[in-house]
Design a protein around this motif. Sequence first.
Motif, PDB file in Angstrom:
ATOM      1  N   ASN A   1      -3.727   3.219  -0.757  1.00  0.00           N
ATOM      2  CA  ASN A   1      -4.076   2.618  -2.042  1.00  0.00           C
ATOM      3  C   ASN A   1      -3.129   1.462  -2.346  1.00  0.00           C
ATOM      4  O   ASN A   1      -1.925   1.565  -2.118  1.00  0.00           O
TER       5      ASN A   1
ATOM      6  N   GLU B   1       6.387   0.143  -7.287  1.00  0.00           N
ATOM      7  CA  GLU B   1       6.001   1.446  -6.736  1.00  0.00           C
ATOM      8  C   GLU B   1       6.394   1.540  -5.257  1.00  0.00           C
ATOM      9  O   GLU B   1       6.888   2.570  -4.810  1.00  0.00           O
ATOM     10  N   TYR B   2       6.168   0.457  -4.522  1.00  0.00           N
ATOM     11  CA  TYR B   2       6.553   0.429  -3.104  1.00  0.00           C
ATOM     12  C   TYR B   2       8.062   0.582  -2.979  1.00  0.00           C
ATOM     13  O   TYR B   2       8.558   1.330  -2.142  1.00  0.00           O
TER      14      TYR B   2
ATOM     15  N   GLY C   1       9.045   4.097  -3.372  1.00  0.00           N
ATOM     16  CA  GLY C   1       8.595   4.901  -2.243  1.00  0.00           C
ATOM     17  C   GLY C   1       9.484   4.796  -1.025  1.00  0.00           C
ATOM     18  O   GLY C   1       9.699   5.771  -0.309  1.00  0.00           O
ATOM     19  N   CYS C   2      10.026   3.604  -0.780  1.00  0.00           N
ATOM     20  CA  CYS C   2      10.850   3.456   0.420  1.00  0.00           C
ATOM     21  C   CYS C   2      12.346   3.397   0.116  1.00  0.00           C
ATOM     22  O   CYS C   2      13.154   3.305   1.034  1.00  0.00           O
TER      23      CYS C   2
ATOM     24  N   TYR D   1       0.844  -1.199   0.000  1.00  0.00           N
ATOM     25  CA  TYR D   1       0.000   0.000   0.000  1.00  0.00           C
ATOM     26  C   TYR D   1       0.876   1.244   0.000  1.00  0.00           C
ATOM     27  O   TYR D   1       1.975   1.240   0.565  1.00  0.00           O
ATOM     28  N   ASP D   2       0.363   2.325  -0.600  1.00  0.00           N
ATOM     29  CA  ASP D   2       1.069   3.602  -0.528  1.00  0.00           C
ATOM     30  C   ASP D   2       0.662   4.321   0.756  1.00  0.00           C
ATOM     31  O   ASP D   2      -0.107   3.798   1.561  1.00  0.00           O
ATOM     32  N   LYS D   3       1.175   5.531   0.937  1.00  0.00           N
ATOM     33  CA  LYS D   3       0.909   6.282   2.174  1.00  0.00           C
ATOM     34  C   LYS D   3      -0.552   6.692   2.319  1.00  0.00           C
ATOM     35  O   LYS D   3      -0.999   7.019   3.403  1.00  0.00           O
ATOM     36  N   ASP D   4      -1.303   6.672   1.201  1.00  0.00           N
ATOM     37  CA  ASP D   4      -2.718   7.022   1.246  1.00  0.00           C
ATOM     38  C   ASP D   4      -3.624   5.808   1.392  1.00  0.00           C
ATOM     39  O   ASP D   4      -4.845   5.938   1.380  1.00  0.00           O
TER      40      ASP D   4
ATOM     41  N   ILE E   1      -0.663  -0.744  -4.273  1.00  0.00           N
ATOM     42  CA  ILE E   1       0.320  -0.410  -5.294  1.00  0.00           C
ATOM     43  C   ILE E   1       1.160  -1.639  -5.641  1.00  0.00           C
ATOM     44  O   ILE E   1       1.123  -2.642  -4.932  1.00  0.00           O
TER      45      ILE E   1
ATOM     46  N   PHE F   1       9.033   4.571   5.622  1.00  0.00           N
ATOM     47  CA  PHE F   1       7.984   4.666   4.603  1.00  0.00           C
ATOM     48  C   PHE F   1       6.614   4.387   5.209  1.00  0.00           C
ATOM     49  O   PHE F   1       5.624   5.025   4.848  1.00  0.00           O
ATOM     50  N   GLU F   2       6.554   3.456   6.140  1.00  0.00           N
ATOM     51  CA  GLU F   2       5.297   3.070   6.770  1.00  0.00           C
ATOM     52  C   GLU F   2       4.930   3.976   7.954  1.00  0.00           C
ATOM     53  O   GLU F   2       3.916   3.750   8.609  1.00  0.00           O
TER      54      GLU F   2
END
Length: 108
Positions: free
Chosen positions: A46, A52-53, A56-57, A41-44, A48, A86-87
Motif C-alpha cells: 500500500n 510512515e515509511y 517502518g524502517c 510502499y508498506d510491506k503490504d 504510504i 524493511f524492504e
Amino acid sequence: MNKVNKLPQSNSNKIELKKINALVNKYLCNFITKKYFSPFYDKDGNEISQNEYSKGCGITSSTLSKIKEIDGYNIPLTTVYSICRFENCSLQDFFSEFEKEYGTNIRP
C-alpha cells in the motif's frame, strides 16, 4: 608487532578518491530513491507517506529527504541495511542490482 605499510597518497589521488566516493554515494541514493521511494510502499504494497515509511524502517524522515536529493549524501551502510531490511531485500541482492545498473568501476 607487524606494521602496516601505507603508500603515500598525493593530493591529486585524494581529490580523485573523494570525487569517486561522492559519485558512488550519489548513485546509491539515486538507486534507492528510484527503487523504493517513488512512491513509498508498506510491506503490504500500500502506498504510504514518507513519515510512515520512516517509522517502518527506523530512519528519520530528514534522512530519507537527504537520500532523495539529486546529489544524494554520504549514506552510511547502516542506513542502506535498514532500508533493505524493511524492504525484505538482502544486502547481497541490493548491491548485485546496483552493480548491474552502475557497474563496478564508477568514475567521474
